[in-house]
Design an enzyme around this catalytic site. Structure first.
Site, mmCIF file in Angstrom:
data_model
loop_
_atom_site.group_PDB
_atom_site.id
_atom_site.type_symbol
_atom_site.label_atom_id
_atom_site.label_comp_id
_atom_site.label_asym_id
_atom_site.label_seq_id
_atom_site.Cartn_x
_atom_site.Cartn_y
_atom_site.Cartn_z
ATOM 1 N N ARG B 139 0.826 -1.208 0.000
ATOM 2 C CA ARG B 139 0.000 0.000 0.000
ATOM 3 C C ARG B 139 0.866 1.265 0.000
ATOM 4 N NH1 ARG B 139 -4.017 -2.803 -1.977
ATOM 5 N NH2 ARG B 139 -4.614 -4.507 -0.623
ATOM 6 N N ASN B 186 2.542 -7.487 7.784
ATOM 7 C CA ASN B 186 2.643 -8.823 7.187
ATOM 8 C C ASN B 186 4.132 -9.111 7.089
ATOM 9 O OD1 ASN B 186 -0.184 -9.227 6.754
ATOM 10 N ND2 ASN B 186 -0.045 -7.797 5.045
ATOM 11 N N GLU B 267 -5.995 -12.204 8.501
ATOM 12 C CA GLU B 267 -5.679 -12.321 7.068
ATOM 13 C C GLU B 267 -4.554 -13.323 6.803
ATOM 14 O OE1 GLU B 267 -5.023 -8.214 5.935
ATOM 15 O OE2 GLU B 267 -7.135 -7.949 5.442
ATOM 16 N N ARG B 300 -2.343 -5.907 17.283
ATOM 17 C CA ARG B 300 -3.408 -5.350 16.439
ATOM 18 C C ARG B 300 -4.738 -6.066 16.632
ATOM 19 N NH1 ARG B 300 -2.781 -5.231 10.855
ATOM 20 N NH2 ARG B 300 -3.078 -3.035 10.389
ATOM 21 N N ARG B 311 -18.367 -8.343 9.346
ATOM 22 C CA ARG B 311 -16.958 -8.156 9.665
ATOM 23 C C ARG B 311 -16.742 -7.031 10.664
ATOM 24 N NH1 ARG B 311 -12.570 -6.666 4.919
ATOM 25 N NH2 ARG B 311 -11.177 -5.409 6.224
ATOM 26 N N LYS B 335 -7.624 0.027 14.572
ATOM 27 C CA LYS B 335 -7.857 0.955 13.453
ATOM 28 C C LYS B 335 -9.005 1.901 13.778
ATOM 29 C CE LYS B 335 -6.136 -2.024 9.753
ATOM 30 N NZ LYS B 335 -6.357 -2.608 8.409
ATOM 31 N N ASP B 340 -12.058 -1.034 7.673
ATOM 32 C CA ASP B 340 -10.655 -0.973 7.248
ATOM 33 C C ASP B 340 -10.298 0.346 6.588
ATOM 34 O OD1 ASP B 340 -8.069 -1.561 6.701
ATOM 35 O OD2 ASP B 340 -8.465 -3.066 5.160
ATOM 36 N N GLU B 362 -4.849 3.285 15.426
ATOM 37 C CA GLU B 362 -4.023 3.120 14.221
ATOM 38 C C GLU B 362 -4.695 3.891 13.095
ATOM 39 O OE1 GLU B 362 -2.875 -0.934 13.152
ATOM 40 O OE2 GLU B 362 -2.870 -0.414 11.020
ATOM 41 N N GLU B 368 -4.419 4.230 0.991
ATOM 42 C CA GLU B 368 -4.846 2.966 0.389
ATOM 43 C C GLU B 368 -6.244 3.072 -0.199
ATOM 44 O OE1 GLU B 368 -4.837 -0.354 3.083
ATOM 45 O OE2 GLU B 368 -5.786 -1.709 1.636
ATOM 46 N N HIS B 509 -16.205 0.207 1.255
ATOM 47 C CA HIS B 509 -15.518 -0.949 0.673
ATOM 48 C C HIS B 509 -16.143 -1.447 -0.621
ATOM 49 C CE1 HIS B 509 -12.195 -3.542 0.910
ATOM 50 N NE2 HIS B 509 -12.077 -3.540 2.224
ATOM 51 N N TRP B 534 -14.917 -10.385 0.920
ATOM 52 C CA TRP B 534 -13.972 -9.688 0.054
ATOM 53 C C TRP B 534 -14.664 -9.171 -1.204
ATOM 54 C CZ3 TRP B 534 -9.137 -13.459 0.558
ATOM 55 C CH2 TRP B 534 -8.589 -13.282 1.839
#
Lengths: 690, 690
Positions: B139, B186, B267, B300, B311, B335, B340, B362, B368, B509, B534
């Site tokens: 990102r 990640n 994830e 996190r 979600r 977050k 997200d 966060e 992004e 999203h 997703w």
């Protein structure tokens, strides 16, 4: 033979009943009752006339109609005398034209006056197909050729071909078109071979009952290319003989063959100048060959030289000295404008000036410079502007129309040509509204006094009013108010919008050069080594001081090719119409326009106006959704979306490019560009965002 | 060592004098006179403070300034006491912060009040770099990583690296940032290898004088991945030992190492749940390992399950039961929004709800979901909206800010994190205005009561007012009126515009799924076999009846995670703020909005408004051309052009997609779409029209 043709004609009718993909063109009326036809004669053409009446009759149920072929002095050529229950004509074709007119009036609701005489403005009303023998179409945006397929497959003719040609012939006949040049002016040498002519014969047979003559474009160097001769010099006896024999061969198999169309000594095509001869030498030699059979030669005046300082002057310079030297069966075919089918040009000054030579206008129906089959641009307004332009050559009212249709000069042959926009696309023209340009050409060729608005009105009524599953519930008044009026307005404004967002105020030929598409903007195009007259800068001449082509007496003096008072009018910046301002004048960026704005600002506002006009077209179209079948609605909607994107590209590309010279801001009440110049400079708009 | 660092610091200063490519960030003041610095102590950090004063002094020529390191109860942490001629602090870093503040006020003209105490809102103000060890940045839209290069080249450190890190450290320090997580959440398993840690040591040495601690993201399964153990079970003694030894190793070479950031069981990342343990088990084990050295664990809460029906509820469901079970050096990193980093979300309900656990926000500085580094979107307005959101957990005024900064709950550690937008691009952030987001994050982390407008004001003055060849002639008043005011307004409106043209009224999203770019619109994205959560349809739930996610008590009941009165406020469609309408409610297309419009129309007008706001931004920017250096002006102008094109794509894509369900026309006073839906559905906007 006769039965086969009638079968084909029936097939054509049934094809018209397909889904609403636009294939039916303006021919979608279905009879609401029976009609009692009285006709003493019979022939293929009259059979068609009767069938049309039966299929499309919207008059009183069971009414009688008399079709009379009888000479009448008031009726000229294939004209006719129309009454509600009688059509009289000199010829069978005149009867067919009368039938189409009667049906059209029934459908549109236009009045039918007793014994109204309708005569054609031009004797020959011809489509020029720029179709290549390999099936491609130069400047064609509606699929491959309807006449020619891949050469490798030879010249075989199928029933499917004949069915399509029959539909084509019917459509043309319904609007008075009576000739078709079957192949590209950039002709193949193979066109005059016997194999190829056999195919022409097959096409001619399908077209003939509908009154359409076939013509061919030929290469002037055919005698040496395919005839085995050493030369193609028009004064050489062997060459003369070769052409006579070729004419004989053609007329032997196609007795009503129309003649030849020649592009000579133009853009690399061979011509008499290759042998030190004149255009007249070349044209007359061919004219002599076809004269015994009643054929004509259409000799194009589209010529320009690499080193000329003003391409716009060239045709006049080359052809005026030859005035009076051409045979009476030669017609000089002259494009409407002196450069090349631009969105706006003043008329070519040869019109009216050649007083001792037959001259015919060449219009471009295919939208080479007007948005291909992507953009909705109704061209009849441009043609009307052109035909009504006063040349002043024989006093006030010496319009282009009158200087070419025999009203002023005693031409033996009168004619008008339109470069066709027809291909294998299911809707024929790529864009549903491009059909209107085909239609309008035919109607204006028949009657050069018709207004573009009348024609738009007719075409919309014929093309969109037919009842379908969606429109059955509408009353005519509702349809007129909510569909006809706004869409007609859209059509009427469409060409001016295209001028505004592409090349307003007399700008011309500033198209993208990449891939030679003539689609997007390319005022910057100037690759190394290219001919100057093939770069937009040759035409716009933008520099730090200003913009525009000085064609005044202090510049290229193109103005002097026009008859007074035009010469002075154009020459003087104060009187020059602002529509042609930058065509005739190079002016400073801060030149004060009549509305008080400076030239740069006016340029900005005009480009922006063009974009907003397309946005308005989109709104107009979206609002008529309830009145249009799903397929045509969405296809036109999609094209208008792309037109809007592309108009934005035109605006951005041109303003950002010219801004480099003007060094002035785009007025801040105008929407800003959304593209960077360097992006547009490397992008081919025909590929972008398809 | 010390000399080498000072050299690097000097190098950093000289780099700042480069051409106007934006590399100098908000640090471009050049001293207008001399300053007489009195400071009893000396250290690397104080040397920097002195040098900054000398280089950037804009106060009275020859004035005296006293730097005093002395404990004062009113001064907390690395805060400072500021006067015109004195800075006092508990720590040397406090002095440096005071210096930056003094210089900032000199440059912006903000008043300096005698003995003003400035304390940080959060102890730890941390950038999270999602940098991979191969040099890519997840990102990241500003080039490759400034820390990591191609792994194959190993972990060598060059002087050029150190010079850049020094500039980076200086920029961070100037806005109060005191921590950096050097790698992606990640995480690579290689992060904790000794070779890699050697590089971290080198980075830490450059950052240390500027008061910046290094942190690392680590893989929870490191013991088995690189430690040779059979398990990474947090309760396994071998695993516990491995982490203690690893902590020891790290602190041995980096004594001020900050701690670990963990993305666990999220994830696909490993975590304690893989071994049947809880987040608390995992976090506490790590916390014990770093505790002896003063380290912290940032754990996190970004978790969600494939089969959850909402979600947005997941983090609360997983973490609330663990409240009170975490060590005091664990901070749960949450977050701002429960899905997200969307353009607009209500705050995550964990804020204020976890009363016995340290919680840190966060934020995402890298854009992004907000237009990458293409779109001009000033994020501080969003962060202000978030930080000032009242959770009501401890009565009125329990804002997110106050529930996380120690004002309400006695957290041992307070912190805030921002996902960095920094890369190797010459202007650091890809977009010149993205620098403002980096700046604003630091400023808000220091003082969570600052308004986004104050910060925009500061940043513009620091970043664009420096004199250059073009601006020397401007008077401040002229600059304020013609540059500062309009550009600040642009910044302040920019996030709302982005919401409007991308996902207004609580939509979220609905991004393009192609290539997982999160750039363009993709409400249609739903390839076969993909997880439901997703796909955008999971979030917008558009159907023939209406649109929106029912999170009321009759739906997923996400509202129940909020404290009253929010729960009822959100639950009731009459009281739910329209900004969050479709976040909490599934409503019919004809639902009546407060302004009287139906929902569908409001959606149309809002998308259209967004597009027009960007057009207005373009105008604003074009007008300030005289006030900005050529390079930055044209780069921002170009990005705004693309933003405008992309806003149009958002509007067209979303409206045409949703129209398939609403079956209603786009109101006719709105500009029509210019793209076809099927074109946009197959196009990746990140590639389109670059």
């Amino acid at each position: 033979m006769k039965n086969k043709l009638i079968c084909l004609i029936l097939l054509a009718f049934s094809l018209n009943l397909q889904a609403e993909n636009g294939h039916s063109l303006w021919l979608r009326a279905k009879s609401s009752g029976t009609v009692n036809i009285v006709c003493a004669k019979s022939s293929l053409t009259l059979a068609i006339a009767k069938q049309e009446l039966e299929q499309g009759w919207l008059g009183q149920n069971g009414a009688k109609i008399v079709l009379t072929v009888k000479k009448d002095k008031a009726i000229e050529n294939d004209g006719y005398k129309l009454s509600e229950n009688e059509i009289q004509a000199n010829t069978e074709l005149g009867i067919l034209y009368g039938v189409y007119e009667l049906l059209r009036r029934q459908q549109t609701g236009e009045a039918i006056i007793q014994n109204e005489i309708c005569n054609p403005s031009y004797q020959r009303r011809i489509l020029n197909h720029w179709d290549n023998l390999d099936g491609t179409v130069e400047r064609g945006y509606a699929g491959l050729s309807i006449f020619w397929h891949d050469e490798e497959k030879g010249y075989a003719v199928t029933d499917k071909d004949r069915a399509l040609w029959t539909e084509y012939a019917r459509a043309n006949s319904s609007i008075g078109i009576n000739g078709a040049v079957l192949n590209n002016v950039n002709s193949s040498k193979l066109m005059l071979t016997s194999e190829c002519l056999e195919k022409v014969k097959a096409i001619a047979e399908v077209l003939r009952p509908y009154g359409i003559k076939t013509y061919l474009s030929v290469k002037f160097s055919s005698p040496s290319l395919i005839g085995g001769l050493q030369t193609s010099d028009p004064l050489n006896p062997e060459v003369i003989k070769w052409w006579k024999e070729k004419a004989n061969e053609i007329y032997n198999i196609i007795p009503d063959f129309g003649g030849f169309l020649i592009k000579a000594n133009s853009e690399g095509q061979p011509g008499p100048q290759d042998f030190g001869r004149t255009h007249a030498d070349g044209a007359n030699m061919l004219a002599d060959a076809v004269k015994p059979f009643g054929g004509i030669i259409m000799w194009r005046a589209f010529v320009y030289e690499a080193n000329s300082n003003d391409r716009a002057c060239q045709a006049y310079k080359e052809f005026m000295p030859l005035d009076g030297q051409f045979r009476d069966n030669v017609i000089i075919q002259v494009k409407n404008g002196p450069v090349d089918f631009q969105p706006r040009e003043p008329f070519t000054p040869l019109f009216g000036a050649m007083k001792k030579t037959s001259v015919m206008p060449e219009l471009q129906i295919t939208q080479e410079y007007l948005g291909h089959s992507v953009q909705l641009v109704y061209l009849a307004t441009m043609w009307e502007e052109f035909l009504k332009s006063d040349t002043y050559q024989e006093g006030n009212g010496s319009t282009v129309a009158r200087t070419t249709d025999g009203s002023i000069f005693p031409q033996k042959y009168t004619a008008i040509a339109g470069v066709a926009n027809i291909g294998l696309d299911s809707n024929w023209c790529g864009h549903h509204f491009a059909q209107a340009n085909w239609y309008a050409f035919g109607r204006m060729a028949w009657n050069n006094q018709l207004t573009s608005e009348q024609i738009a009105d007719e075409w919309l009524k014929l093309t969109f009013s037919a009842k379908d599953e969606k429109t059955t519930t509408f009353h005519a008044a509702d349809w007129q108010k909510n569909f006809l009026v706004p869409v007609k307005q859209l059509m009427m404004e469409s060409r001016e919008a295209a001028v505004n967002y592409s090349m307003p105020l007399g700008l011309h030929h500033i198209f993208a050069g990449l891939n030679n598409t003539h689609y997007g903007p390319g005022p910057w195009f100037a690759p190394k080594g290219i001919r100057k007259d093939w770069t937009p800068a040759y035409y716009h001449k933008a520099d730090s001081l200003g913009i525009g082509f000085d064609r005044t007496s202090k510049g290229s003096d193109a103005v002097s090719q026009y008859h007074e008072p035009l010469k002075s009018l154009f020459n003087n910046v104060e009187t020059c119409p602002e529509l042609y301002l930058l065509w005739f004048h190079h002016l400073p960026w801060d030149y004060k326009m009549k509305n008080g704005r400076i030239l740069w600002d006016e340029l900005c506002y005009t480009y922006d106006k063009g974009v907003n006009e397309v946005r308005q077209f989109q709104k107009t179209w979206d609002k008529v959704e309830p009145y249009v079948d799903v397929q045509r609605f969405s296809e036109v909607q999609s094209k208008l979306r792309r037109q809007c994107r592309d108009a934005q590209v035109w605006k951005d590309g041109c303003l950002l490019y010219f801004q480099q010279f003007s060094k002035r801001p785009i007025p801040f009440d105008i929407e800003r560009p959304v593209y960077d110049l360097n992006y547009l400079q490397k992008t081919d708009l025909t590929d972008m965002l398809k």
